[in-house]
Design a protein around this motif. Structure first.
Motif, PDB file in Angstrom:
ATOM      1  N   VAL A  63       0.834  -1.194   0.000  1.00  0.00           N
ATOM      2  CA  VAL A  63       0.000   0.000   0.000  1.00  0.00           C
ATOM      3  C   VAL A  63       0.870   1.245   0.000  1.00  0.00           C
ATOM      4  N   TRP A  64       0.234   2.415   0.091  1.00  0.00           N
ATOM      5  CA  TRP A  64       0.941   3.679   0.120  1.00  0.00           C
ATOM      6  C   TRP A  64       1.535   3.917   1.496  1.00  0.00           C
ATOM      7  N   PHE A  65       2.404   4.893   1.592  1.00  0.00           N
ATOM      8  CA  PHE A  65       3.133   5.186   2.829  1.00  0.00           C
ATOM      9  C   PHE A  65       2.229   5.499   4.017  1.00  0.00           C
ATOM     10  N   ASP A  66       1.136   6.213   3.777  1.00  0.00           N
ATOM     11  CA  ASP A  66       0.295   6.641   4.899  1.00  0.00           C
ATOM     12  C   ASP A  66      -0.851   5.690   5.216  1.00  0.00           C
ATOM     13  N   ASP A  67      -1.101   4.702   4.392  1.00  0.00           N
ATOM     14  CA  ASP A  67      -2.226   3.793   4.622  1.00  0.00           C
ATOM     15  C   ASP A  67      -2.174   3.061   5.963  1.00  0.00           C
ATOM     16  N   PRO A  68      -1.037   2.544   6.387  1.00  0.00           N
ATOM     17  CA  PRO A  68      -1.023   1.828   7.666  1.00  0.00           C
ATOM     18  C   PRO A  68      -1.459   2.690   8.850  1.00  0.00           C
ATOM     19  N   PHE A  69      -1.243   3.989   8.774  1.00  0.00           N
ATOM     20  CA  PHE A  69      -1.604   4.879   9.877  1.00  0.00           C
ATOM     21  C   PHE A  69      -3.110   5.090   9.973  1.00  0.00           C
ATOM     22  N   GLN A  70      -3.839   4.737   8.929  1.00  0.00           N
ATOM     23  CA  GLN A  70      -5.289   4.862   8.951  1.00  0.00           C
ATOM     24  C   GLN A  70      -5.944   3.699   9.699  1.00  0.00           C
ATOM     25  N   TYR A  71      -5.232   2.593   9.840  1.00  0.00           N
ATOM     26  CA  TYR A  71      -5.781   1.390  10.460  1.00  0.00           C
ATOM     27  C   TYR A  71      -4.808   0.800  11.475  1.00  0.00           C
ATOM     28  N   PRO A  72      -4.337   1.596  12.437  1.00  0.00           N
ATOM     29  CA  PRO A  72      -3.308   1.092  13.354  1.00  0.00           C
ATOM     30  C   PRO A  72      -3.748  -0.115  14.174  1.00  0.00           C
ATOM     31  N   ASP A  73      -5.023  -0.230  14.455  1.00  0.00           N
ATOM     32  CA  ASP A  73      -5.503  -1.362  15.248  1.00  0.00           C
ATOM     33  C   ASP A  73      -5.659  -2.633  14.424  1.00  0.00           C
ATOM     34  N   LYS A  74      -5.453  -2.546  13.131  1.00  0.00           N
ATOM     35  CA  LYS A  74      -5.580  -3.711  12.239  1.00  0.00           C
ATOM     36  C   LYS A  74      -4.230  -4.299  11.850  1.00  0.00           C
ATOM     37  N   LEU A  75      -3.143  -3.649  12.295  1.00  0.00           N
ATOM     38  CA  LEU A  75      -1.807  -4.077  11.895  1.00  0.00           C
ATOM     39  C   LEU A  75      -1.236  -5.092  12.874  1.00  0.00           C
ATOM     40  N   LEU A  76      -0.346  -5.899  12.385  1.00  0.00           N
ATOM     41  CA  LEU A  76       0.359  -6.867  13.206  1.00  0.00           C
ATOM     42  C   LEU A  76       1.780  -6.369  13.414  1.00  0.00           C
ATOM     43  N   ASP A  77       2.209  -6.288  14.652  1.00  0.00           N
ATOM     44  CA  ASP A  77       3.558  -5.832  14.964  1.00  0.00           C
ATOM     45  C   ASP A  77       4.554  -6.931  14.578  1.00  0.00           C
ATOM     46  N   VAL A  78       5.433  -6.627  13.654  1.00  0.00           N
ATOM     47  CA  VAL A  78       6.428  -7.597  13.193  1.00  0.00           C
ATOM     48  C   VAL A  78       7.846  -7.142  13.548  1.00  0.00           C
ATOM     49  N   THR A  79       7.952  -6.347  14.606  1.00  0.00           N
ATOM     50  CA  THR A  79       9.259  -5.866  15.048  1.00  0.00           C
ATOM     51  C   THR A  79      10.203  -7.021  15.342  1.00  0.00           C
ATOM     52  N   ASP A  80       9.690  -8.081  15.965  1.00  0.00           N
ATOM     53  CA  ASP A  80      10.542  -9.224  16.297  1.00  0.00           C
ATOM     54  C   ASP A  80      11.120  -9.879  15.046  1.00  0.00           C
ATOM     55  N   ILE A  81      10.346  -9.939  13.995  1.00  0.00           N
ATOM     56  CA  ILE A  81      10.842 -10.518  12.727  1.00  0.00           C
ATOM     57  C   ILE A  81      11.899  -9.592  12.118  1.00  0.00           C
ATOM     58  N   GLY A  82      11.630  -8.296  12.109  1.00  0.00           N
ATOM     59  CA  GLY A  82      12.592  -7.340  11.584  1.00  0.00           C
ATOM     60  C   GLY A  82      13.907  -7.372  12.350  1.00  0.00           C
ATOM     61  N   ASN A  83      13.811  -7.431  13.668  1.00  0.00           N
ATOM     62  CA  ASN A  83      15.032  -7.492  14.480  1.00  0.00           C
ATOM     63  C   ASN A  83      15.801  -8.798  14.244  1.00  0.00           C
ATOM     64  N   SER A  84      15.074  -9.879  14.053  1.00  0.00           N
ATOM     65  CA  SER A  84      15.721 -11.161  13.763  1.00  0.00           C
ATOM     66  C   SER A  84      16.476 -11.089  12.434  1.00  0.00           C
ATOM     67  N   PHE A  85      15.844 -10.540  11.428  1.00  0.00           N
ATOM     68  CA  PHE A  85      16.511 -10.385  10.131  1.00  0.00           C
ATOM     69  C   PHE A  85      17.717  -9.457  10.246  1.00  0.00           C
ATOM     70  N   ALA A  86      17.554  -8.358  10.981  1.00  0.00           N
ATOM     71  CA  ALA A  86      18.640  -7.382  11.134  1.00  0.00           C
ATOM     72  C   ALA A  86      19.856  -7.996  11.790  1.00  0.00           C
ATOM     73  N   SER A  87      19.631  -8.867  12.771  1.00  0.00           N
ATOM     74  CA  SER A  87      20.773  -9.456  13.445  1.00  0.00           C
ATOM     75  C   SER A  87      21.462 -10.534  12.595  1.00  0.00           C
ATOM     76  N   ARG A  88      20.711 -11.148  11.692  1.00  0.00           N
ATOM     77  CA  ARG A  88      21.297 -12.190  10.840  1.00  0.00           C
ATOM     78  C   ARG A  88      21.907 -11.652   9.557  1.00  0.00           C
ATOM     79  N   TYR A  89      21.358 -10.562   9.037  1.00  0.00           N
ATOM     80  CA  TYR A  89      21.805 -10.073   7.742  1.00  0.00           C
ATOM     81  C   TYR A  89      22.350  -8.669   7.822  1.00  0.00           C
TER      82      TYR A  89
END
Length: 89
Positions: A63-89
């Protein structure tokens, strides 16, 4: 398991070829079947809005850059996945 992705209809052949090749590799590596729904640029935002409000639809949406901010309660926090990738790559 299955994964449903909503993305815009590609208008560059190389983009479509790369997307499909990577989707195939993902399915082969994980066994997760991927369904790719393609919509025009103008139709992505309304489709995302309906999916967010109804609670049914694609698992992942490009989607567009601002779309996720319109539905914050519908999003899934994937910080743990991002941090896992960051530490491996």
């Amino acid at each position: 398991a299955t994964l449903r992705v909503l993305r815009w209809t590609p208008f560059v052949k190389g983009d479509e070829d790369s997307w499909l090749a990577n989707t195939k590799k993902f399915t082969e590596a994980t066994g997760v079947e991927v369904r790719v729904d393609k919509e025009s640029w103008e139709d992505i935002r309304p489709k995302a809005a309906v999916a967010a409000n109804v609670g049914s639809g694609p698992d992942v949406m490009l989607v567009w850059f601002d779309d996720p901010f319109q539905y914050p309660d519908k999003l899934l926090d994937v910080t743990d996945i991002g941090n896992s990738f960051a530490s491996r790559y």
